[in-house]
Each structure stands twice: as structure tokens, then as C-alpha cells.
Write a protein that holds these residues in place. Structure first.
Motif, mmCIF file in Angstrom:
data_model
loop_
_atom_site.group_PDB
_atom_site.id
_atom_site.type_symbol
_atom_site.label_atom_id
_atom_site.label_comp_id
_atom_site.label_asym_id
_atom_site.label_seq_id
_atom_site.Cartn_x
_atom_site.Cartn_y
_atom_site.Cartn_z
ATOM 1 N N ALA A 159 0.914 -0.994 -0.072
ATOM 2 C CA ALA A 159 0.030 -0.093 0.048
ATOM 3 C C ALA A 159 0.787 1.256 -0.063
ATOM 4 O O ALA A 159 1.883 1.283 0.742
ATOM 5 C CB ALA A 159 -1.018 -0.015 1.150
ATOM 6 N N PRO A 160 0.545 2.286 -0.827
ATOM 7 C CA PRO A 160 1.410 3.592 -0.800
ATOM 8 C C PRO A 160 1.358 4.187 0.605
ATOM 9 O O PRO A 160 0.114 4.216 1.247
ATOM 10 C CB PRO A 160 0.479 4.336 -1.860
ATOM 11 N N LEU A 161 2.593 4.486 1.191
ATOM 12 C CA LEU A 161 2.770 5.151 2.392
ATOM 13 C C LEU A 161 3.519 6.302 2.225
ATOM 14 O O LEU A 161 4.697 6.592 1.369
ATOM 15 C CB LEU A 161 3.436 4.210 3.105
ATOM 16 N N LEU A 162 3.132 7.327 2.766
ATOM 17 C CA LEU A 162 4.222 8.691 3.006
ATOM 18 C C LEU A 162 4.409 8.819 4.480
ATOM 19 O O LEU A 162 3.430 8.603 5.335
ATOM 20 C CB LEU A 162 3.262 9.938 2.390
ATOM 21 N N ILE A 163 5.547 9.005 4.707
ATOM 22 C CA ILE A 163 5.985 8.885 6.206
ATOM 23 C C ILE A 163 6.550 10.758 6.555
ATOM 24 O O ILE A 163 7.306 11.086 5.752
ATOM 25 C CB ILE A 163 7.240 8.303 6.544
ATOM 26 N N ALA A 164 5.614 11.110 7.519
ATOM 27 C CA ALA A 164 6.049 12.682 7.686
ATOM 28 C C ALA A 164 6.436 12.632 9.228
ATOM 29 O O ALA A 164 6.014 12.015 10.121
ATOM 30 C CB ALA A 164 4.789 13.217 7.459
ATOM 31 N N GLY A 165 7.009 14.064 9.657
ATOM 32 C CA GLY A 165 6.985 14.264 11.159
ATOM 33 C C GLY A 165 8.639 14.510 11.440
ATOM 34 O O GLY A 165 9.456 13.978 10.705
ATOM 35 N N ASP A 166 8.933 15.077 12.392
ATOM 36 C CA ASP A 166 10.290 15.233 12.976
ATOM 37 C C ASP A 166 10.910 13.970 13.544
ATOM 38 O O ASP A 166 12.056 14.251 13.996
ATOM 39 C CB ASP A 166 10.445 16.405 13.717
ATOM 40 N N GLY A 167 10.016 13.095 13.733
ATOM 41 C CA GLY A 167 10.627 11.768 14.405
ATOM 42 C C GLY A 167 10.912 10.801 13.357
ATOM 43 O O GLY A 167 11.157 9.461 13.462
ATOM 44 N N ALA A 168 10.911 10.867 11.781
ATOM 45 C CA ALA A 168 11.200 9.904 10.702
ATOM 46 C C ALA A 168 12.547 9.429 10.735
ATOM 47 O O ALA A 168 12.811 8.297 10.294
ATOM 48 C CB ALA A 168 10.755 10.764 9.679
ATOM 49 N N GLY A 169 13.610 10.055 11.019
ATOM 50 C CA GLY A 169 14.936 9.768 10.785
ATOM 51 C C GLY A 169 15.303 8.548 11.267
ATOM 52 O O GLY A 169 15.897 7.662 10.637
ATOM 53 N N PRO A 170 14.984 7.985 12.510
ATOM 54 C CA PRO A 170 15.391 6.585 13.042
ATOM 55 C C PRO A 170 14.881 5.610 12.071
ATOM 56 O O PRO A 170 15.172 4.343 12.371
ATOM 57 C CB PRO A 170 14.838 6.733 14.510
ATOM 58 N N LEU A 171 13.659 5.712 11.395
ATOM 59 C CA LEU A 171 12.680 4.728 10.501
ATOM 60 C C LEU A 171 13.304 4.585 9.529
ATOM 61 O O LEU A 171 13.138 3.596 8.899
ATOM 62 C CB LEU A 171 11.129 5.225 10.675
ATOM 63 N N ARG A 172 14.336 5.434 8.853
ATOM 64 C CA ARG A 172 14.884 5.282 7.682
ATOM 65 C C ARG A 172 15.592 3.825 7.296
ATOM 66 O O ARG A 172 15.454 3.139 6.390
ATOM 67 C CB ARG A 172 15.593 6.368 7.111
ATOM 68 N N PRO A 173 16.460 3.766 8.309
ATOM 69 C CA PRO A 173 17.217 2.257 8.113
ATOM 70 C C PRO A 173 16.354 1.243 8.087
ATOM 71 O O PRO A 173 16.700 0.059 7.576
ATOM 72 C CB PRO A 173 17.885 2.271 9.370
ATOM 73 N N VAL A 174 15.086 1.049 8.764
ATOM 74 C CA VAL A 174 14.413 -0.063 8.855
ATOM 75 C C VAL A 174 13.136 -0.200 7.762
ATOM 76 O O VAL A 174 12.637 -1.094 7.425
ATOM 77 C CB VAL A 174 13.773 -0.327 10.055
ATOM 78 N N LEU A 175 12.858 0.883 7.128
ATOM 79 C CA LEU A 175 11.818 1.284 6.090
ATOM 80 C C LEU A 175 12.302 1.592 4.679
ATOM 81 O O LEU A 175 11.596 1.195 3.923
ATOM 82 C CB LEU A 175 10.818 2.034 6.715
ATOM 83 N N ASP A 176 13.568 1.941 4.301
ATOM 84 C CA ASP A 176 13.900 2.207 3.131
ATOM 85 C C ASP A 176 14.011 0.844 2.347
ATOM 86 O O ASP A 176 14.484 -0.183 2.911
ATOM 87 C CB ASP A 176 15.285 2.748 3.206
ATOM 88 N N GLY A 177 13.290 1.067 1.545
ATOM 89 C CA GLY A 177 13.235 -0.305 0.174
ATOM 90 C C GLY A 177 11.919 -0.878 0.280
ATOM 91 O O GLY A 177 11.572 -1.845 -0.240
ATOM 92 N N ARG A 178 11.000 -0.262 1.171
ATOM 93 C CA ARG A 178 9.636 -0.730 1.518
ATOM 94 C C ARG A 178 8.953 -0.187 0.232
ATOM 95 O O ARG A 178 9.168 0.904 -0.428
ATOM 96 C CB ARG A 178 9.078 -0.172 2.652
ATOM 97 N N PRO A 179 8.131 -1.015 -0.597
ATOM 98 C CA PRO A 179 7.617 -0.948 -1.850
ATOM 99 C C PRO A 179 6.624 0.438 -1.624
ATOM 100 O O PRO A 179 5.826 0.533 -0.601
ATOM 101 C CB PRO A 179 6.744 -2.159 -2.290
ATOM 102 N N ASP A 180 6.665 1.433 -2.584
ATOM 103 C CA ASP A 180 5.846 2.552 -2.952
ATOM 104 C C ASP A 180 5.773 3.186 -1.545
ATOM 105 O O ASP A 180 4.694 3.864 -1.036
ATOM 106 C CB ASP A 180 4.309 2.094 -2.963
ATOM 107 N N LEU A 181 7.107 3.418 -0.975
ATOM 108 C CA LEU A 181 6.969 4.216 0.263
ATOM 109 C C LEU A 181 7.730 5.752 -0.146
ATOM 110 O O LEU A 181 8.845 5.479 -0.829
ATOM 111 C CB LEU A 181 8.036 3.687 1.436
ATOM 112 N N SER A 182 7.226 6.801 0.591
ATOM 113 C CA SER A 182 7.914 7.915 0.245
ATOM 114 C C SER A 182 7.962 8.771 1.418
ATOM 115 O O SER A 182 7.527 8.665 2.330
ATOM 116 C CB SER A 182 7.384 8.767 -0.758
#
Length: 225
Positions: A159-182
Motif C-alpha cells: 500500500a502506498p505510504l508517506l512518512i512525515a514528522g520530525d521523528g522520521a529519521g530513526p525509521l529510515r534504516p528499517v523502512l527504506d526499500g519498502r515498496p511504494d514508500l516516500s
């Protein structure tokens, strides 16, 4: 309706006036500390730019959290003080709502939105919204490694997902590469203009109380006997 919006929930300080469906004046300053000295003069400057005083507004909207313990209380105390002096309602808006509704429509179109708020710990505060910005379940506070499975339980695969907010930084290593994520553009900090607009659209009468997902990292002084 004239609504004064106030925000000091995270690493910003902003005030804005919403007047009959349009933003009239907005002022902001990036800061993680010191908002107590800045917020009320900022609000006064916003109203002066609009040519009115506190007596000219109809209600106040304020970000109630989650966020920094001291920051939340600065804006809430200011809102309550003005409200008591002018006999005005105060409308509470969560940080999650403020960030989600502040996203550009073209950026979030057709996507679920995960709003992340910096908790000043390793675990960000999280809330998931559908493409119409309706909440998908309750907010959470999770270690980054637990977030992919948490998302998989709430969203269809791919499912297409957009991640927003000032707490997004720590999630990049675990979510980068997820399909249809921005990842959303912008600083992810709540905007008093969005808070004011949401406050104008919501019914008065609900108490504006601080919203915590974990106990504050402070020890309040004990009352004197």
C-alpha cells in the motif's frame, strides 16, 4: 470566525490567525527551548499585523501533543491564560493531526500517512492515517525495529505510504526499500496556521489537555505542607 493558533509542541514556536476560512497572518521561529519568552510576543505581533487585539478573536486552538513536556505546557498555559481573560473557548489539536493536515495535498494524494514525532528517546511517537487522514488505530510509541511489523498489521502489502514528522529519521534504516514508500518534504514541525484551521472546524467545549504517550521525564515539585 477568528481563531488564534498556537504551537510549541516540538522544536518550533508559531502563532497564526485564521479568519473566516483563510490564513491572515503567521509568524514562526525554529527553537527547541525558550518558547516561553517568545510565544506571547509572537501572538501579539500576529494580532497587531491583523489590526486586532486578543479581544477580537473568537477562540484559541493549541497543539496538545505528544511532544516535549515543557513545550506542550507553554502553549497550553498561554492559551488558557488568554482564554480566561477574554472568556474564549480553547480547542486542542494533536501533534499528529497538525502534521498530517499540514502536508501538501499533492504529496499525500492516494497514500496512507505515518506521522512520526520525536520523543527525545529512541522510540518515536507514531500515528497512522488513511489517505483521507482518518486515524487507523491508536497512537503508539515503538522501537524502530518493531515498526515494519506494526505497519504490516495495519496496511495491505505494498500500500502506498508517506512518512512525515520530525521523528522520521530513526525509521529510515528499517523502512527504506519498502515498496511504494516516500518521505515527506518539510521539517515535520506542527504549524500554528494548520492548528488554527483545525480549531476553526471543530466544536468548542472539549477540554484542551496535554496528550502524553508516556510519563513525562520530569519530576514536579512536591506541594508544601
Amino acid at each position: 470566525m477568528k481563531v488564534l493558533g498556537l504551537d510549541t509542541a516540538t522544536s518550533g514556536c508559531s502563532a497564526a490567525l485564521w479568519d473566516d476560512g483563510a490564513l491572515t497572518v503567521r509568524r514562526s521561529a525554529p527553537m527547541a527551548r525558550g518558547q516561553a519568552e517568545v510565544l506571547v510576543p509572537l501572538a501579539q505581533a500576529v494580532l497587531a499585523d491583523a489590526g486586532i487585539g486578543f479581544s477580537g478573536i473568537d477562540r484559541i486552538a493549541v497543539t496538545v501533543g505528544p511532544g516535549a513536556f515543557t513545550g506542550l505546557r507553554i502553549a497550553l498555559a498561554a492559551a488558557r491564560g488568554i482564554a480566561v481573560a477574554q472568556d474564549l473557548p480553547v480547542i486542542g489539536v494533536t501533534t499528529f493531526d497538525a502534521v498530517a493536515h499540514g502536508l501538501p495535498e499533492a504529496e499525500r494524494a492516494g497514500r496512507a500517512v505515518l506521522v512520526t514525532v520525536d520523543s527525545r528517546r529512541t522510540e518515536p511517537f507514531l500515528q497512522l492515517f488513511d489517505a483521507a487522514l482518518a486515524p487507523l488505530g491508536e497512537p503508539a510509541m515503538l522501537e524502530p525495529a518493531a515498526v515494519p511489523a506494526w505497519l504490516d498489521a495495519r496496511l495491505p502489502s505494498g500500500a502506498p505510504l508517506l512518512i512525515a514528522g520530525d521523528g522520521a529519521g530513526p525509521l529510515r534504516p528499517v523502512l527504506d526499500g519498502r515498496p511504494d514508500l516516500s518521505w515527506a518534504t518539510g521539517d515535520g514541525v506542527p504549524d500554528a496556521a494548520v492548528v488554527a484551521a483545525l480549531g476553526a472546524a471543530r466544536p468548542a467545549g472539549l477540554p484542551a489537555e496535554p496528550f502524553y504517550l508516556r510519563p513525562p521525564d520530569v519530576t514536579l515539585p512536591k506541594p508544601r505542607s
